[in-house]
Design an enzyme around this catalytic site. Structure first.
Site, PDB file in Angstrom:
ATOM      1  N   HIS A 114      29.826  80.868  90.037  1.00 32.74           N
ATOM      2  CA  HIS A 114      28.840  81.546  90.891  1.00 32.74           C
ATOM      3  C   HIS A 114      27.753  80.528  91.297  1.00 32.74           C
ATOM      4  O   HIS A 114      27.379  80.425  92.470  1.00 32.74           O
ATOM      5  CB  HIS A 114      28.229  82.713  90.111  1.00 32.74           C
ATOM      6  CG  HIS A 114      27.445  83.691  90.948  1.00 32.74           C
ATOM      7  ND1 HIS A 114      26.879  84.826  90.424  1.00 32.74           N
ATOM      8  CD2 HIS A 114      27.129  83.694  92.259  1.00 32.74           C
ATOM      9  CE1 HIS A 114      26.241  85.485  91.390  1.00 32.74           C
ATOM     10  NE2 HIS A 114      26.383  84.819  92.507  1.00 32.74           N
ATOM     11  N   GLU A 133      31.495  82.543  80.777  1.00 31.18           N
ATOM     12  CA  GLU A 133      30.534  81.497  81.147  1.00 31.18           C
ATOM     13  C   GLU A 133      31.006  80.700  82.362  1.00 31.18           C
ATOM     14  O   GLU A 133      30.200  80.278  83.186  1.00 31.18           O
ATOM     15  CB  GLU A 133      30.262  80.563  79.959  1.00 31.18           C
ATOM     16  CG  GLU A 133      29.665  81.255  78.727  1.00 31.18           C
ATOM     17  CD  GLU A 133      28.371  82.018  79.006  1.00 31.18           C
ATOM     18  OE1 GLU A 133      27.648  81.676  79.959  1.00 31.18           O
ATOM     19  OE2 GLU A 133      28.096  82.985  78.255  1.00 31.18           O
TER      20      GLU A 133
HETATM   21 ZN   LIG Z   1      26.546  86.396  80.974  1.00 35.50          ZN
END
Ligand SMILES: [Zn+2]
Length: 597
Positions: free
Chosen positions: A396, A390
């Site tokens: 990201h 996560e």
């Molecule tokens: Zn994922």
């Protein structure tokens, strides 16, 4: 049984800071009250985008501004709801946000069709006239490239009216599968009767008691088998719909139409299937190891999910998990690790379970704020990997938001699991590098092998099945239950080899896969996973240049097509090489597992 605290009693040090979105619910209410006026501004643009470049720019900017403000409202209401789904106040706020989201989508629904109708020439002229359109170049290209598959207005109107009909097979599948199909009670591990459900099937499959696994497996497929003709009828209707829309819109196949959504060429799909096929001997070898480790004379399909190595004295406290995870980020550089640490310590994560908290784990957030991660951390090794996973998504998001305008703030599904998988792969590689204890190594490798099997091989098997079914239907072959089961059994034998038993029950597995009603979707799990493993390899072996490429990729959001973004990260998905690189890692792990068991 451990006590599960109420939300109000949860330790604030381990709660996320939703006040970073809105300091108080009152602030949220004030923001929410302003949305209708925001939305009303779209009306003045409808029908006039073609007047000038400036007009188009202001409409797109309006969409971004309103979208950015509304996303923040939407995310806050839902995060508060998910942290305690029994809280009626936040349930109501989330419901209001959902209703408003539908209105907002309707208010700006004219934008895409109107831009497509302007055509390439007008858009090219506008782009020359106004530098302000430069930032929207990719967005516009993405819309216009589909224009050759858009029909004239009366036919588009007719197609739009068929949309509800087209959703019927999936809707009826959901009703049949989740409501009308009742599974029997079976004898569980403790000897008492327990009702089998779609939700608890996996935990029965992981039982170390083989009779429990067998009973759950037989109950699952004997129940589904009673409706196999109905399942086949629904799936055939779904496939017929896919082929109908592809043909009507002028695509060569439903595959081409589905892949065009991400601008992905067919060969990516076919390369995946071919490369996985080349590495099936490694999967067969893993099956032989599994059979030996479990000490069974025949490996049945209900022997697939039980871990072959018991979890080795492995309780990992949350603080220990954070420490190990941070250490594994070394190949990504000090800046990445520091941002991750600050996020974890700075209120991004809601760590522990409380009463009525949403189960599982997820990452979400709003542009202009920071990412949020929900965990239900219990201290299993698995939970440590979930943290890494996560936080990969979160970083990201963070790096994308730092570089991209709101328009490109989301990353496409095709790329969504790359960052999370890279983090998991780096963590496992680090754990393997740091431990010589045989039992622990075997446990970590088993975990890794199962990820490969579940994500790469299993999803590719599904992908191959979807291709066979759609092509058969395109060639006027009826998709009866027997035809589908024969196809599926053939693939099951191909993937698992002689080492595992393909029985009559598993031949009906196609009937219970909800994803098949969203055609040509699951392959993205396999390609994303492969790309991530290839990237992790490069990070570990190549160093600085691989790191620079990958960090650049993480800042890309949806600013370019997925294949182009991966190419810049050094992964050429138009060739089978990344898949082969990932599968070589798998083959190597199988070899080591053989020596450890
Ligand atoms: Zn994922």
């Amino acid at each position: 049984m451990k006590e599960i605290p109420k939300r109000a009693e949860a330790d604030p040090r381990y709660k996320w800071k939703t006040e970073d979105l809105f300091a108080t619910d009152g602030d949220w209410e004030r923001g929410f009250a302003a949305v209708p006026a925001d939305m009303a501004r779209f009306a003045e643009y409808a029908g006039s985008l073609g007047e000038s470049a400036e007009r188009l720019v202001s409409a797109l900017r309006l969409s971004d501004e309103v979208g950015e403000r509304f996303t923040r409202l939407y995310v806050y209401a839902h995060l508060r709801y998910y942290e305690d789904t029994g809280n009626q106040r936040y349930k109501a706020m989330a419901d209001r946000a959902d209703a408003m989201a539908a209105k907002l989508a309707a208010a700006e629904s004219f934008l895409s069709p109107e831009i497509i109708a302007l055509g390439k020439d007008t858009i090219a002229r506008f782009t020359r006239e106004s530098a302000d359109l430069t930032v929207y170049a990719h967005l516009l290209d993405d819309l216009l490239r589909r224009s050759e598959h858009v029909l004239d207005a009366p036919r588009e109107a007719l197609l739009a009216r068929t949309a509800d009909l087209a959703r019927t097979p999936e809707a009826v599948f959901d009703i049949l599968h989740e409501a009308d199909t009742k599974f029997p009670e079976i004898i569980g591990e403790d000897g008492s009767l327990a009702r089998l459900t779609l939700g608890n099937y996996t935990s029965f499959m992981e039982s170390r008691d083989r009779d429990v696994r067998r009973r759950a497996y037989e109950a699952m497929y004997d129940t589904i088998g009673r409706f196999r003709n109905t399942y086949a009828g629904l799936y055939q209707a779904s496939v017929t719909g896919d082929n109908f829309y592809a043909e009507t819109r002028g695509y060569a196949s439903a595959l081409e139409m589905a892949l065009s959504g991400d601008n992905v060429p067919d060969e990516v799909y076919r390369n995946l299937i071919a490369a996985a096929g080349d590495f099936l001997p490694a999967l067969h070898k893993y099956m032989a190891i599994r059979k030996k480790a479990l000490g069974v004379d025949k490996l049945e399909m209900y022997d697939m999910y039980v871990p072959i190595v018991p979890e080795a004295d492995a309780r990992v406290s949350y603080d220990e998990a954070k420490r190990l995870f941070l250490a594994s980020l070394e190949p990504l550089g000090a800046d990445y690790a520091e941002k991750t640490r600050r996020g974890m310590d700075g209120g991004w994560i809601d760590v522990y379970e409380n009463e009525n908290k949403r189960s599982g784990a997820f990452q979400w957030g709003a542009y202009g704020c920071h990412p949020f991660v929900s965990l239900n951390y219990e201290g299993r090794v698995k939970d440590m990997f979930t943290l890494a996973h996560e936080m990969g998504h979160a970083m990201h998001s963070l790096l994308t938001w730092g570089r991209q305008p709101f328009t490109y703030a989301d990353y496409p599904i095709f790329l969504a699991e790359v960052a999370s998988t890279v983090n998991e792969a780096l963590l496992i590689e680090r754990l393997l590098a740091d431990t010589s204890d045989k039992a622990k190594r075997a446990y970590f490798i088993n975990y890794y092998l199962e990820e490969f099997r579940g994500t790469l091989f299993r999803q590719t098997q599904f992908a191959e099945f979807e291709l066979l079914a759609h092509e058969a239907a395109q060639n006027d072959k009826p998709l009866t239950a027997d035809v589908l089961s024969e196809m599926y059994a053939g693939l099951n034998r191909k993937y698992y080899g002689g080492g595992a038993e393909t029985d009559a029950r598993i031949a009906d597995e196609w009937a219970r896969i909800p994803h098949f009603y969203n055609a040509y979707y699951v392959y993205k799990y396999a390609t994303g996973y492969s790309a991530a493993i290839a990237i992790a390899r490069a990070l570990l072996t190549e160093g600085e240049s691989a790191r620079a490429r990958y960090l650049e990729f993480l800042a890309g959001g949806s600013s370019d097509y997925p294949i182009a973004q991966l190419a810049r990260a050094g992964v050429d998905m138009s060739s089978p090489e990344p898949i082969r690189a990932a599968l070589s890692v798998f083959a190597g792990l199988v070899d080591e597992m053989e020596t450890l068991i």
